[in-house]
Design an enzyme around this catalytic site. Structure first.
Site, PDB file in Angstrom:
ATOM      1  N   GLU A  18      64.999  72.438  42.193  1.00 37.24           N
ATOM      2  CA  GLU A  18      65.590  71.205  41.660  1.00 37.24           C
ATOM      3  C   GLU A  18      67.076  71.133  42.005  1.00 37.24           C
ATOM      4  O   GLU A  18      67.673  72.086  42.486  1.00 37.24           O
ATOM      5  CB  GLU A  18      65.433  71.148  40.129  1.00 37.24           C
ATOM      6  CG  GLU A  18      64.264  70.312  39.630  1.00 37.24           C
ATOM      7  CD  GLU A  18      64.478  68.816  39.805  1.00 37.24           C
ATOM      8  OE1 GLU A  18      65.481  68.422  40.452  1.00 37.24           O
ATOM      9  OE2 GLU A  18      63.653  68.040  39.317  1.00 37.24           O
ATOM     10  N   ASN A 148      65.325  62.178  34.346  1.00 35.50           N
ATOM     11  CA  ASN A 148      65.320  62.302  35.801  1.00 35.50           C
ATOM     12  C   ASN A 148      65.867  61.040  36.443  1.00 35.50           C
ATOM     13  O   ASN A 148      66.212  60.072  35.769  1.00 35.50           O
ATOM     14  CB  ASN A 148      63.898  62.579  36.314  1.00 35.50           C
ATOM     15  CG  ASN A 148      63.662  64.058  36.570  1.00 35.50           C
ATOM     16  OD1 ASN A 148      64.486  64.715  37.202  1.00 35.50           O
ATOM     17  ND2 ASN A 148      62.557  64.581  36.073  1.00 35.50           N
ATOM     18  N   ASP A 199      60.411  61.413  39.621  1.00 38.71           N
ATOM     19  CA  ASP A 199      61.308  62.571  39.465  1.00 38.71           C
ATOM     20  C   ASP A 199      62.697  62.205  40.002  1.00 38.71           C
ATOM     21  O   ASP A 199      63.171  61.101  39.762  1.00 38.71           O
ATOM     22  CB  ASP A 199      60.708  63.800  40.148  1.00 38.71           C
ATOM     23  CG  ASP A 199      61.120  65.098  39.481  1.00 38.71           C
ATOM     24  OD1 ASP A 199      62.330  65.384  39.413  1.00 38.71           O
ATOM     25  OD2 ASP A 199      60.240  65.843  39.020  1.00 38.71           O
TER      26      ASP A 199
END
Length: 292
Positions: A18, A148, A199
């Site tokens: 991430e 997100n 996301d």
């Protein structure tokens, strides 16, 4: 779906890859394995991925100046010395909440930082999105499960964010000089009928939103009004966040994850957790330094 060549940029598989961030000062891509407490570093001119072990979970990194970077961590905002890797606390956030961690984040064009927090067990509506600018911290939004898609229009007048659990992307009018919201959020993309979840995202110079579709094995490009422009198939199912790379921000990279996969699932998704280069010319933008 638009067929685009995608290659492996880093074959270090992350449990939860991430927070990719391109550092133009050093022509380097940084990203995290949040759950394994790792910071990964890859100079684009080289082949080796450098893995740094961290004392805390961290999820995002931003430029400050030639000597320092800013890390968004489970205990708050920390300064990272580029030369030594030493971390020093700048501002605590949820430091007394071991059940919480940080998640998505991005600098606003004015130099402010938006970042999200969430429960380590993804407890419903336990998270929030914060604003930090020149030493001041404010909570912007509460009751978010998985924050997100924090990103901004090129002029800083629009911010975006999502709750991946809801699978909805929102836009909100912002003050371009501070990055603070000036209106209520407006639903822009309703993703419940699409595979996977919304996301991480970035916005290019034309205002197009490039979004990683977690569980959908693709990157979607959306107009500012929420119209789907194109979808790019990706070689891993759990794509987590795209990023513009190169000093001209002309390429796209993306992180992924093998979180939650058993042996059979990983065998079926052998590229899971790796970081990818998308062979597509884009008109990207580089994030500005965060102003302390």
């Amino acid at each position: 779906m638009s067929k685009v060549a995608v290659s492996v940029l880093s074959d270090v598989a992350c449990r939860l890859g991430e927070g990719p961030s391109y550092d133009a000062r050093t022509d380097t891509l940084f990203w995290f394995d949040i759950l394994e407490r790792k910071l990964l570093e890859k100079p684009l001119s080289g082949t080796e991925t450098i893995v740094h072990t961290l004392p805390v979970m961290a999820s995002a990194i931003a430029d400050i100046d030639a000597e320092r970077q800013l890390l968004v961590t489970e205990t708050g905002l920390q300064l990272r010395d580029r030369a030594s890797g030493r971390l020093d606390m700048l501002m605590e956030v949820d430091a007394n909440r071991p059940d919480m961690r940080s998640n998505d984040a991005r600098p606003h064009p004015a130099g402010a930082l938006w970042f999200g927090t969430m429960s380590k067990t993804a407890e419903e509506q336990a998270g929030a999105i914060y604003w930090f600018f020149k030493g001041e911290l404010r909570r912007l939004f509460s009751h978010i499960t998985v924050p997100n898609s924090i990103c901004f229009s090129p002029d800083g007048a629009i911010g975006y964010f999502a709750d991946t659990r809801e699978n909805r992307l929102y836009r909100i009018a912002c003050d371009p000089e501070t990055g603070l919201p000036v209106d209520d959020p407006v639903l822009t993309v309703e993703g419940k009928e699409m595979p996977g979840g919304i996301d991480g995202s970035v916005v290019d110079t034309q205002g197009t939103i490039w979004n990683a579709r977690w569980g959908g094995a693709r990157i979607d490009a959306w107009s500012p009004r929420g119209e789907l422009i194109r979808s790019i198939p990706m070689p891993a199912r759990q794509i987590s966040c795209p990023v513009f790379i190169g000093r001209d921000a002309g390429r796209l990279a993306a992180t992924s994850a093998y979180e939650g996969m058993d042996g059979e699932a990983r065998e079926a998704d052998p590229e899971a957790g790796k970081t990818f280069l998308v062979d597509l010319d884009v008109q990207g933008r580089l994030d500005p330094p965060v102003l302390l």
